[in-house]
Design a protein around this motif. Structure first.
Motif, mmCIF file in Angstrom:
data_model
loop_
_atom_site.group_PDB
_atom_site.id
_atom_site.type_symbol
_atom_site.label_atom_id
_atom_site.label_comp_id
_atom_site.label_asym_id
_atom_site.label_seq_id
_atom_site.Cartn_x
_atom_site.Cartn_y
_atom_site.Cartn_z
ATOM 1 N N LEU A 128 -8.463 -4.524 0.217
ATOM 2 C CA LEU A 128 -9.632 -3.673 0.447
ATOM 3 C C LEU A 128 -9.205 -2.375 1.130
ATOM 4 O O LEU A 128 -9.643 -1.283 0.749
ATOM 5 N N CYS A 129 -8.334 -2.481 2.108
ATOM 6 C CA CYS A 129 -7.814 -1.300 2.798
ATOM 7 C C CYS A 129 -7.098 -0.372 1.816
ATOM 8 O O CYS A 129 -7.287 0.850 1.845
ATOM 9 N N LEU A 130 -6.299 -0.944 0.927
ATOM 10 C CA LEU A 130 -5.573 -0.128 -0.055
ATOM 11 C C LEU A 130 -6.526 0.561 -1.033
ATOM 12 O O LEU A 130 -6.309 1.718 -1.407
ATOM 13 N N VAL A 131 -7.576 -0.125 -1.420
ATOM 14 C CA VAL A 131 -8.561 0.469 -2.331
ATOM 15 C C VAL A 131 -9.269 1.643 -1.656
ATOM 16 O O VAL A 131 -9.387 2.738 -2.229
ATOM 17 N N ALA A 151 -1.288 2.915 -2.790
ATOM 18 C CA ALA A 151 -1.546 1.490 -2.974
ATOM 19 C C ALA A 151 -0.300 0.719 -3.411
ATOM 20 O O ALA A 151 0.125 -0.213 -2.735
ATOM 21 N N MET A 152 0.268 1.117 -4.517
ATOM 22 C CA MET A 152 1.351 0.324 -5.112
ATOM 23 C C MET A 152 2.523 0.036 -4.174
ATOM 24 O O MET A 152 2.993 -1.104 -4.137
ATOM 25 N N PRO A 153 3.004 1.009 -3.410
ATOM 26 C CA PRO A 153 4.136 0.688 -2.533
ATOM 27 C C PRO A 153 3.787 -0.316 -1.428
ATOM 28 O O PRO A 153 4.672 -0.918 -0.829
ATOM 29 N N PHE A 154 2.490 -0.503 -1.184
ATOM 30 C CA PHE A 154 2.054 -1.316 -0.058
ATOM 31 C C PHE A 154 1.631 -2.733 -0.451
ATOM 32 O O PHE A 154 1.362 -3.554 0.426
ATOM 33 N N VAL A 155 1.561 -3.022 -1.739
ATOM 34 C CA VAL A 155 1.126 -4.354 -2.182
ATOM 35 C C VAL A 155 2.105 -5.447 -1.730
ATOM 36 O O VAL A 155 1.656 -6.468 -1.187
ATOM 37 N N PRO A 156 3.414 -5.282 -1.904
ATOM 38 C CA PRO A 156 4.307 -6.338 -1.406
ATOM 39 C C PRO A 156 4.170 -6.553 0.110
ATOM 40 O O PRO A 156 4.161 -7.691 0.583
ATOM 41 N N GLY A 157 4.037 -5.466 0.856
ATOM 42 C CA GLY A 157 3.855 -5.579 2.306
ATOM 43 C C GLY A 157 2.547 -6.266 2.653
ATOM 44 O O GLY A 157 2.485 -7.038 3.617
ATOM 45 N N ALA A 158 1.498 -5.985 1.884
ATOM 46 C CA ALA A 158 0.211 -6.648 2.118
ATOM 47 C C ALA A 158 0.353 -8.154 1.951
ATOM 48 O O ALA A 158 -0.181 -8.934 2.749
#
Length: 178
Positions: A128-131, A151-158
């Motif tokens: 939700l934060c990334l969106v 968004a994309m660079p942060f998905v693995p970290g999420a």
């Protein structure tokens, strides 16, 4: 009656101490940052989701909102020591604006669930934060680029922060005897 008043004071002190610790956790998590573009990688979303689950939806969102407001007022609470108007209007503002909602969502979705439910709640809140953060970025850059850098660079970290967060929540519950 006297016992009740003493108990109320003790609970109020515990709640105040929890809020202060949550505020400190949010600040410390911001300063664990790696600049990777317009949006740095930080431990903020781990702290935001933990605060939500720890304090509950209402209190967690309130503490996070107060922390965001303090940063927007100029205190250097955010990643890379940022705060003030630049943080309020800059590329990370959408993420920061989302944090109270993210804390509430994590708490609400986690409920009294087990490890998998808490992980799923934290992951959903992180996404939700990334969106929201990417939507903010779309106001200053094309949508594909906003998603690519916001968004994309942060998905693995999420995913990893959600795993770690769920483990921390469950370890704390075991320690507390819940």
């Amino acid at each position: 009656m006297l016992f009740s008043k003493s108990s109320d004071r003790a609970q109020t002190l515990r709640q105040a101490a929890s809020a202060v610790l949550a505020f400190a956790l949010l600040t410390a998590s911001s300063h664990i940052a790696l600049p990777v573009g317009p949006v740095p990688m930080t431990m903020q979303t781990l702290a935001v989701t933990l605060v939500g689950v720890w304090l509950g939806a209402r209190a967690g969102a309130l503490v996070v909102a107060l922390w965001v407001a303090a940063g927007f007022s100029g205190l250097p609470l955010f990643a890379m020591g940022n705060g003030g108007l630049a943080a309020m209007m800059g590329p990370t503002a959408g993420f920061l604006y989302s944090f109270p909602l993210v804390a509430a969502a994590a708490a609400y979705l986690a409920g009294k669930g087990g490890l998998v439910r808490v992980f799923a709640a934290m992951l959903a809140a992180n996404l939700l934060c990334l969106v929201i953060g990417s939507a903010w970025l779309m106001m200053s850059m094309e949508p594909a680029r906003a998603i690519a850098v916001g968004a994309m660079p942060f998905v693995p970290g999420a995913f990893l922060k959600s795993c770690l967060g769920a483990l921390i929540v469950k370890a704390a519950e075991l320690h507390a005897g819940k």
